[in-house]
Design a protein around this motif. Sequence first.
Motif, short mmCIF file in Angstrom:
data_model
loop_
_atom_site.label_atom_id
_atom_site.label_comp_id
_atom_site.label_asym_id
_atom_site.label_seq_id
_atom_site.Cartn_x
_atom_site.Cartn_y
_atom_site.Cartn_z
N VAL A 133 0.83 -1.28 0.07
CA VAL A 133 -0.06 0.08 0.04
C VAL A 133 0.82 1.16 0.10
O VAL A 133 2.02 1.18 0.55
CB VAL A 133 -0.99 -0.11 1.28
CG1 VAL A 133 -0.18 -0.24 2.80
CG2 VAL A 133 -1.76 1.23 1.22
N VAL A 181 -3.83 2.04 8.82
CA VAL A 181 -3.35 1.31 7.42
C VAL A 181 -2.84 -0.20 8.01
O VAL A 181 -3.31 -1.19 7.43
CB VAL A 181 -2.73 1.88 6.35
CG1 VAL A 181 -2.03 0.63 5.33
CG2 VAL A 181 -3.48 2.73 5.56
N GLN A 187 -5.72 -3.60 2.51
CA GLN A 187 -4.91 -2.29 2.21
C GLN A 187 -4.16 -2.83 0.93
O GLN A 187 -3.92 -1.80 0.21
CB GLN A 187 -4.11 -1.91 3.18
CG GLN A 187 -4.80 -1.56 4.61
CD GLN A 187 -5.93 -0.48 4.39
OE1 GLN A 187 -5.70 0.25 3.59
NE2 GLN A 187 -7.07 -0.37 5.03
N GLY A 189 -2.53 -3.10 -2.55
CA GLY A 189 -3.03 -2.43 -3.77
C GLY A 189 -3.66 -1.16 -3.87
O GLY A 189 -3.70 -0.66 -4.83
N LYS A 190 -3.63 -0.62 -2.74
CA LYS A 190 -4.31 0.88 -2.61
C LYS A 190 -3.18 1.70 -2.68
O LYS A 190 -1.84 1.60 -2.22
CB LYS A 190 -4.98 0.99 -1.48
CG LYS A 190 -6.38 0.03 -1.26
CD LYS A 190 -7.23 0.28 -0.04
CE LYS A 190 -8.35 -0.54 -0.05
NZ LYS A 190 -9.39 -0.12 0.97
N TYR A 192 -2.99 5.91 -1.36
CA TYR A 192 -3.57 6.91 -1.08
C TYR A 192 -2.87 8.12 -1.21
O TYR A 192 -1.54 8.48 -0.78
CB TYR A 192 -3.71 6.86 0.68
CG TYR A 192 -4.59 5.48 1.09
CD1 TYR A 192 -5.88 5.72 1.08
CD2 TYR A 192 -4.23 4.57 1.56
CE1 TYR A 192 -6.82 4.66 1.47
CE2 TYR A 192 -4.82 3.47 1.91
CZ TYR A 192 -6.22 3.29 1.95
OH TYR A 192 -7.14 2.35 2.41
N SER A 260 -8.00 15.64 -2.41
CA SER A 260 -8.28 14.20 -1.69
C SER A 260 -8.77 14.51 -0.46
O SER A 260 -7.89 15.19 0.27
CB SER A 260 -7.04 13.48 -2.01
OG SER A 260 -7.20 12.28 -1.40
N ASP A 262 -8.50 11.50 1.45
CA ASP A 262 -8.12 10.00 1.71
C ASP A 262 -7.49 10.28 3.27
O ASP A 262 -7.86 9.48 4.16
CB ASP A 262 -6.82 9.67 0.94
CG ASP A 262 -7.39 9.21 -0.39
OD1 ASP A 262 -8.67 9.08 -0.53
OD2 ASP A 262 -6.48 8.86 -1.36
#
Length: 287
Positions: A133, A181, A187, A189-190, A192, A260, A262
């Motif tokens: 991630v 996280v 998580q 593959g993400k 942010y 964003s 996030d």
Amino acid sequence: MLAITGATGQLGRLVIEALRQEVPAAQIVAVVRDVHKAQDLAEQGIQVRYADYNQPESWREAFVGVNKVLLISSSEVGQRTGQHHTVIEAAQAANVALLAYTSILNAERSSLMLAEEHVATEALIQASGVPAVILRNGWYSENYTMGIPAILQQGVMIGCAGDGRISAAPRRDYAAAAAHVLTHEGQAGKIYELAGDHGFTLTEFAGYLSEATEQTIAYQNLSEADYIQALESAGVPAPFPMVLGNSETGAAAGDLFSASSDLSQLIGHPSTPIKVTIQETLSEIMK
């Protein structure tokens, strides 16, 4: 177990502090180059393990029994890609379930020279096949509030960011996001984009500081070359004047801004406004 690299650094300590609210101390591994600096962490029951970028085998030993790793980017600009590669290979060898990496906001399109090593590291992580991630951290509010004593002494704030908006947040907000996280599944593959909710220009920063201190503080926008020269004259060691000058020019181009949400979504509340961080800094100065 959760391993944190750079655990005695400013961000690392805050991540560990946030993790202590979620997991037992014995499940946290503080990976450091100087174990003596981590004595206070060991006294809390946190596992302290030695690793050095110049000793790849030390990283393999540090990750024994670890299932998640937070790779906090190295502070050694110009050497980070190779150093990060060493950690990635050790995480791969340890077959970790998740590797989290603190990258930079807008990495793929950023003109900041700092972005180059982050983009290279992201590519290395992807090529490794390690479940990962990416935490693309925006600018730290402290990058500016740490200069408040000098600004107050001089009565002026200098920079070369023009009217560029900066989506900054304090380190503790980014640390809380990283801890979330590491302690929540799903998580891998993400990516942010972590940015403060309340962007500001340096002119606005100077205005907030003026309001908080009842002292007139102006923002003086310089050319990048003049700003670098001013930092060098003030004794800022290389390569930081060039890095900071380039970063502020990037801010003028919008590289340090993002809409964003996030960050606030991960931490469960709005990010800390720069006004608040300014007030906190002034309170510390007055102690």
